[in-house]
Write an enzyme that holds these catalytic residues in place. Structure first.
Site: not given
Ligand SMILES: NC(=O)c1ccc[n+]([C@@H]2O[C@H](COP(=O)([O-])OP(=O)(O)OC[C@H]3O[C@@H](n4cnc5c(N)ncnc54)[C@H](O)[C@@H]3O)[C@@H](O)[C@H]2O)c1
Length: 255
Positions: A142, A155
């Site tokens: 991130s 985070y």
């Molecule tokens: N959305 C953004 O802008 C953004 C920015 C930087 C980093 N990220 C990273 O991208 C990745 C995906 O996140 P996202 O934004 O799509 O969010 P999201 O919440 O839509 O997806 C995250 C998924 O992880 C699953 N999850 C959570 N805890 C879990 C566990 N213990 N075991 C198995 N599955 C689990 C959730 O059920 C969900 O389906 C994450 O690592 C997040 O930190 C996202």
């Protein structure tokens, strides 16, 4: 493009947002894929969106924070796939809190899911990835790991740990043909951005969060597809000279 014909892929966090977008893109390019997530309803939605992909998709429930669950789920995944070429660790959580008030439980939860969970899944997958001779690990970092992110101390620390973990395995297994890459998104529409970020603790200065989104699209959020296209390139043969590094896909948030 069908760069993933005959390639075996495991994606965690595939029940929502970025992980779902990546799973759908790689399926579209011909992958045989296991979509893993803690959220069964999310996995069902992913299978629904994937449509008719024959027997190329299997969904598996997993809690990546629990070593027993990870071992069982990766065992199922490897049995279905018959090996592994690409692992995408996209499962993650975000729990904002003012640092001086953050309960230890929240700190531990974020570090355990984002960092230890990434380690646990990778550890179980590594033997199969090494066996393939050209294994790829893609980890979701991130911009919060690179730029001060208010209320996201846990985070940000977890994602900084993910960056270092990725570099370590990239070097450790380079001679076995393994590549490991961090993708660094910001401001993507997902569960994290629509619920966790908006669900702020009392007394938060929201203006500080403007730093977490990109400058493209007039500051509007990007989509999971914006990340998925880059992951599809990096984890394919097109990315064969990329390892041990970060690729920012953040709409210019870190400019
Ligand atoms: N959305 C953004 O802008 C953004 C920015 C930087 C980093 N990220 C990273 O991208 C990745 C995906 O996140 P996202 O934004 O799509 O969010 P999201 O919440 O839509 O997806 C995250 C998924 O992880 C699953 N999850 C959570 N805890 C879990 C566990 N213990 N075991 C198995 N599955 C689990 C959730 O059920 C969900 O389906 C994450 O690592 C997040 O930190 C996202």
């Amino acid at each position: 493009m069908r760069r993933y014909e005959g390639r075996r892929v495991l994606v965690t966090g595939a029940g929502s947002g970025i992980g779902q977008g990546i799973a759908l893109r790689l399926l579209d390019e011909g992958a045989q894929l296991v979509a893993a997530d803690i959220d069964a309803a999310g996995l069902a939605a992913t299978a629904d969106k994937a449509g008719d992909v024959g027997d190329r998709l299997r969904t598996v429930e997993v809690n990546i924070a629990d070593p027993v669950s990870v071992q069982a789920a990766t065992g199922d995944a490897l049995e279905f796939l018959g090996g592994l070429d690409v692992l995408v660790n996209a499962a993650g959580i975000l729990r904002p809190a003012r640092t001086h008030e953050m309960p230890l439980e929240v700190w531990n939860q974020v570090i355990t899911v984002n960092l230890t969970g990434t380690f646990l899944v990778t550890q179980c997958a590594l033997p199969a990835l090494i066996d393939s001779g050209h294994g790829v690990v893609v980890n979701l970092s991130s911009t919060a790991a690179f730029q001060a992110a208010p209320y996201l101390a846990a985070y940000a620390a977890s994602k900084g740990g993910v960056n270092s973990f990725t570099h370590a395995i990239a070097l450790e297994y380079a001679k076995q043909g393994l590549r490991a890459v961090n993708i660094v998104p910001a401001g993507i529409t997902s569960g994290i951005t629509t619920t966790s970020i908006l669900d702020q603790p009392e007394g938060v200065d929201y203006s500080l969060f403007a730093r977490l989104t990109g400058w493209l699209n007039g500051g509007a959020l990007g989509s999971p597809e914006d990340i998925a296209g880059v992951v599809a390139m990096v984890a394919s043969e097109d990315g064969r000279y990329i390892t041990g590094t970060e690729i920012r896909v953040d709409g210019g948030a870190l400019m």
